[in-house]
Design a protein around this motif. Structure first.
Motif, PDB file in Angstrom:
ATOM      1  N   UNK A   1     -89.308 -99.073  65.761  1.00 46.97           N
ATOM      2  CA  UNK A   1     -90.485 -98.299  66.163  1.00 46.97           C
ATOM      3  C   UNK A   1     -90.681 -98.291  67.672  1.00 46.97           C
TER       4      UNK A   1
ATOM      5  N   UNK B   1     -86.898 -99.125  76.755  1.00 48.65           N
ATOM      6  CA  UNK B   1     -87.486-100.345  77.326  1.00 48.65           C
ATOM      7  C   UNK B   1     -86.511-101.506  77.243  1.00 48.65           C
ATOM      8  N   UNK B   2     -86.733-102.482  78.121  1.00 50.47           N
ATOM      9  CA  UNK B   2     -85.770-103.569  78.246  1.00 50.47           C
ATOM     10  C   UNK B   2     -86.118-104.806  77.428  1.00 50.47           C
ATOM     11  N   UNK B   3     -87.334-104.870  76.906  1.00 52.33           N
ATOM     12  CA  UNK B   3     -87.694-106.059  76.123  1.00 52.33           C
ATOM     13  C   UNK B   3     -87.049-105.998  74.737  1.00 52.33           C
ATOM     14  N   UNK B   4     -87.196-107.095  73.989  1.00 52.94           N
ATOM     15  CA  UNK B   4     -86.410-107.233  72.747  1.00 52.94           C
ATOM     16  C   UNK B   4     -86.628-106.079  71.763  1.00 52.94           C
ATOM     17  N   UNK B   5     -87.904-105.647  71.571  1.00 52.74           N
ATOM     18  CA  UNK B   5     -88.157-104.562  70.610  1.00 52.74           C
ATOM     19  C   UNK B   5     -87.458-103.271  71.066  1.00 52.74           C
TER      20      UNK B   5
ATOM     21  N   UNK C   1     -84.737-103.137  73.037  1.00 50.77           N
ATOM     22  CA  UNK C   1     -83.274-103.301  72.914  1.00 50.77           C
ATOM     23  C   UNK C   1     -82.822-103.114  71.467  1.00 50.77           C
TER      24      UNK C   1
ATOM     25  N   UNK D   1     -93.892-114.387  69.795  1.00 51.00           N
ATOM     26  CA  UNK D   1     -93.571-113.108  70.440  1.00 51.00           C
ATOM     27  C   UNK D   1     -94.777-112.181  70.422  1.00 51.00           C
ATOM     28  N   UNK D   2     -95.093-111.629  71.577  1.00 50.56           N
ATOM     29  CA  UNK D   2     -96.250-110.737  71.654  1.00 50.56           C
ATOM     30  C   UNK D   2     -95.827-109.421  72.292  1.00 50.56           C
ATOM     31  N   UNK D   3     -96.161-108.341  71.609  1.00 52.42           N
ATOM     32  CA  UNK D   3     -95.823-107.015  72.116  1.00 52.42           C
ATOM     33  C   UNK D   3     -97.034-106.471  72.864  1.00 52.42           C
TER      34      UNK D   3
ATOM     35  N   UNK E   1     -97.057-103.674  74.958  1.00 52.09           N
ATOM     36  CA  UNK E   1     -96.692-102.390  75.570  1.00 52.09           C
ATOM     37  C   UNK E   1     -97.150-101.226  74.696  1.00 52.09           C
TER      38      UNK E   1
ATOM     39  N   UNK F   1     -90.011-111.475  79.030  1.00 56.46           N
ATOM     40  CA  UNK F   1     -89.368-111.223  77.735  1.00 56.46           C
ATOM     41  C   UNK F   1     -88.804-112.528  77.174  1.00 56.46           C
ATOM     42  N   UNK F   2     -88.197-113.329  78.047  1.00 56.51           N
ATOM     43  CA  UNK F   2     -87.653-114.620  77.596  1.00 56.51           C
ATOM     44  C   UNK F   2     -88.740-115.540  77.064  1.00 56.51           C
TER      45      UNK F   2
ATOM     46  N   UNK G   1     -91.248-114.378  75.528  1.00 58.74           N
ATOM     47  CA  UNK G   1     -91.783-113.757  74.318  1.00 58.74           C
ATOM     48  C   UNK G   1     -92.829-112.686  74.550  1.00 58.74           C
TER      49      UNK G   1
ATOM     50  N   UNK H   1     -93.566-108.721  75.716  1.00 56.75           N
ATOM     51  CA  UNK H   1     -92.999-107.407  75.986  1.00 56.75           C
ATOM     52  C   UNK H   1     -94.018-106.596  76.772  1.00 56.75           C
TER      53      UNK H   1
ATOM     54  N   UNK I   1     -94.373-103.626  80.322  1.00 49.07           N
ATOM     55  CA  UNK I   1     -93.573-102.671  81.079  1.00 49.07           C
ATOM     56  C   UNK I   1     -93.995-102.696  82.533  1.00 49.07           C
TER      57      UNK I   1
ATOM     58  N   UNK J   1     -97.526-103.761  83.669  1.00 48.62           N
ATOM     59  CA  UNK J   1     -98.585-103.161  82.852  1.00 48.62           C
ATOM     60  C   UNK J   1     -98.672-103.916  81.543  1.00 48.62           C
TER      61      UNK J   1
END
Lengths: 458, 458
Positions: free
Chosen positions: A28, A33-37, A39, B1-3, B5, B308-309, B311, B313, B315, B343
């Motif tokens: 989704x 983007x470069x973060x894990x989701x 990639x 892990x926290x998204x 973005x 990202x490392x 956890x 995400x 931008x 951001x």
């Protein structure tokens, strides 16, 4: 209930559904983007592109995903025409292309381009010679479908690609109807297709532009899909499209044989079961799952309703169906009867039982519609030398029914003048004459509409 | 892990997922067909249109579904400009619009139109007066986002709509970032939005054209979506988009309060925890879930990798991220620092714990990046009157780091000339001067790139 309209849209393949569901979890995020989701989404997108490219027979970097097959056709034609603008502004299409191709051609004409529409045989096929002779020094692009969406006739794509290649003109193939069955053969330059036609989800098209083909994206673009399809990628659907194409291909050979037997049976039985029927399209060079026929003295929309009530979903290219008041441009270009037209297009997995049940139900459905419309029975009578039938304001199939009712009223050698302002009459009255062995004299101007003159031959 | 973005794309809302799954069963057929599967699809499409129209605050027949928000913007702008071609060929946009709007503006310029780009304040907002004074007798269309996608600043859409209305010019609102939070207020004429921004699926945008607005569809069209969005409808996704918009709206008031508290905490804590940080965007008139800040002496891409490392995400609008080598046009137009830009955009349901963990991790991540790059520590020394720093060939944030390292080497009143050919330096050196209380003298031509002159003030 049997769904026999796969050429409009195929039911979602189980593999598409599984892949869609899985990639809603994994795919989704924004693949740029470069973060894990991101990639993870990029990996899925790359894998889908590779799978689709393998099925098409192209390099992954030649293929982009578009929001629909229509969008792939619109963007592909516009980009190829603009990329070759210096070569000239002439476009070649066949007269039986999908509306997305014909709409693109019309937009090109509005913009000052010129278009040649190559005619087809009564079976719906173009000839290689007619494409060859349509090629001009200023031809920028030629388009040809791999197979027709209304009658299933396959086109000589490889041979047309060869004459185009010899002339230095790129050929765009609309492969929407055939890509599930196999790759398009020959040395084409661009290809468009649509996932929901092969059992993939809606919202995904393919556009392939071979390396070396001049291509200039039109309109505002962005960085997505090599700049050729703007907007956030519809990733879960793309993954499902690629997975289902692979799955459908794995079944294609077996299903092609099976469905061809079923449509062969319909082709053979319908004329035996239903009087005054014309089966259209090429009997040999055709897609496995499509068979199309037209029934004289029948209103296509009413017949569709009758069949729907009996549990069969089919479509029609008749003038009297749904929103349209003109007959299908395909049937028109083929010069075949358009009234009472029925297209049966079988999805993968269609059972022989459903087809038999359709053949059981059809004769009664057609007879019922004819009875309601007062279609002629064999007995008619009496004499008159020239007879005028006023069918003004009456729509297909009424003018032909009126004609058939009175043809017996004039002596052999006598004529009937049918006054009609229904566009379908221009196609259907000559077709009726051919089916009935009567002489179609021609069309004459009239105060309203036109007068169609028929001479009784027998 | 926290998204973090959500402004790029929101995770799929559970209601969207349910609706998508259900409508894969019920809504896969062609809604223009008359048989039962088609009628069922049509009912779903009509219901989705009504739900979306209610959420937008428009009539259902004013709203069409497009394959993406980008496509809605492209089609909306092209159609509105063409519809008012007789009025003139002038377009107004803000300098901080989404790239889809700016790409449309560029395409319009290429085609001979003229474009005014309205500047923004340091907080990222346009003023009503600047839109008013940009209006001309030949203005065909004005565009304004409801809120900015990079810094969250809300724009005065209702007031701008009023001055446009008074001048007889339609206003197109890009509501992509705000539609999940509530309808766009004011008397706008056109509106575009994107489902995946509010938690709906990808592959669906909205285009609303108010009755009475002149609109001429550009390019080839078909009969779908009132002729305004060609191609087979992506029905399961459309149903999911409408259902999730309704669901998201039901939570909007509560979540707005909660997320605003979380972003408020980030706005307050980041400058306390991290030295040399500029929090950007309007502190009050802003979206609930977005907070953006820039860190001096930091390479945005490296910082993103570090986060990202850990956890997280997020931008960045920095020049040094992913595919782009120019800083975000938004930060540029605001005249704020772009280096080390982050951001944070929180999805619905973000927990306070995740935000606290982010605040725990951020200072170490920034310090780590600065250490790697050799960013200056408070101690520097020695004397020289004019000092030339050659940073040619070095990319953001190196030129600013080099400047900061040597500013202590010149006496107060002395100057440093930074030679740089990095486009970001033009933005970031003045921004550094403002943050540091040093005097930015200006830019001078140089053999390669430019020379940026800074006078030591303290």
């Amino acid at each position: 209930m049997a769904y026999f309209d796969a050429a409009s849209t195929a039911p979602l393949h189980p593999v598409a559904r599984q892949a869609l569901s899985a990639s809603l979890d994994e795919g989704w995020a924004d693949p740029s983007r470069l973060y894990r989701e991101g990639r993870r989404a990029r990996l899925l997108l790359d894998a889908a592109r590779e799978a689709a490219a393998e099925a098409v027979g192209c390099r992954p970097d030649e293929l982009v995903f578009t929001p629909s097959g229509t969008r792939a056709v619109h963007s592909g034609i516009a980009g190829a025409l603009a990329g070759r603008r210096r070569s000239g502004r002439h476009l070649i299409v066949s007269a039986v292309e999908h509306s997305s191709v014909l709409h693109s051609a019309e937009a090109f004409e509005t913009d000052g381009g010129s278009v040649t529409r190559v005619p087809v045989s009564r079976a719906g096929a173009v000839s290689v010679e007619s494409y060859e002779s349509a090629l001009r020094a200023d031809t920028a692009l030629a388009c040809l479908q791999s197979a027709n969406h209304e009658v299933g006739t396959e086109q000589p794509v490889a041979a047309v690609a060869e004459v185009c290649r010899a002339a230095g003109v790129p050929l765009l193939v609309d492969a929407a109807q055939s890509l599930g069955w196999g790759p398009v053969e020959g040395d084409w330059s661009l290809l468009a297709a649509s996932a929901h036609k092969w059992g993939g989800p809606s919202g995904v098209g393919l556009l392939v532009v071979r390396k070396g083909v001049r291509f200039a994206v039109q309109g505002p673009a962005d960085e997505r899909e090599s700049g050729r399809a703007a907007g956030f990628e519809n990733l879960p659907a793309i993954v499902a499209a690629a997975a289902s194409l692979r799955a459908v291909r794995a079944e294609a050979d077996r299903e092609a044989v099976r469905l061809r037997q079923l449509t062969e049976r319909i082709r053979a039985r319908v004329p035996e079961l239903v009087p005054d029927v014309e089966v259209v399209g090429d009997p040999e060079r055709r897609l496995p799952g499509i068979v199309t026929f037209s029934c004289l003295y029948v209103d296509g929309e009413t017949l569709l309703h009758e069949l729907d009530r009996e549990g069969f979903s089919v479509s029609s290219g008749s003038s009297c169906t749904s929103s349209t008041l003109t007959p299908s441009h395909v049937l028109k270009a083929m010069g075949v009867l358009s009234e009472g037209n029925v297209r049966v297009s079988l999805p993968l997995g269609t059972s022989a039982e459903d087809v038999e049940r359709f053949l059981d139900v059809l004769p009664g459905a057609v007879a019922g519609v004819r009875e309601k419309l007062g279609a002629p029975t064999p007995e008619t009578a009496v004499r008159n030398d020239v007879l005028v039938v006023n069918a003004l304001g009456k729509l297909c199939p009424i003018p032909v029914i009126e004609l058939a009712k009175v043809i017996g009223d004039v002596p052999v050698g006598g004529a009937v003048r049918v006054l009609s302002d229904d566009e379908a009459a221009r196609l259907d009255i000559p077709a009726w004459c051919e089916m009935r062995g009567q002489e179609y004299v021609g069309e004459e101007p009239a105060e309203r509409g036109a007068a169609y003159v028929v001479r009784r031959a027998s």
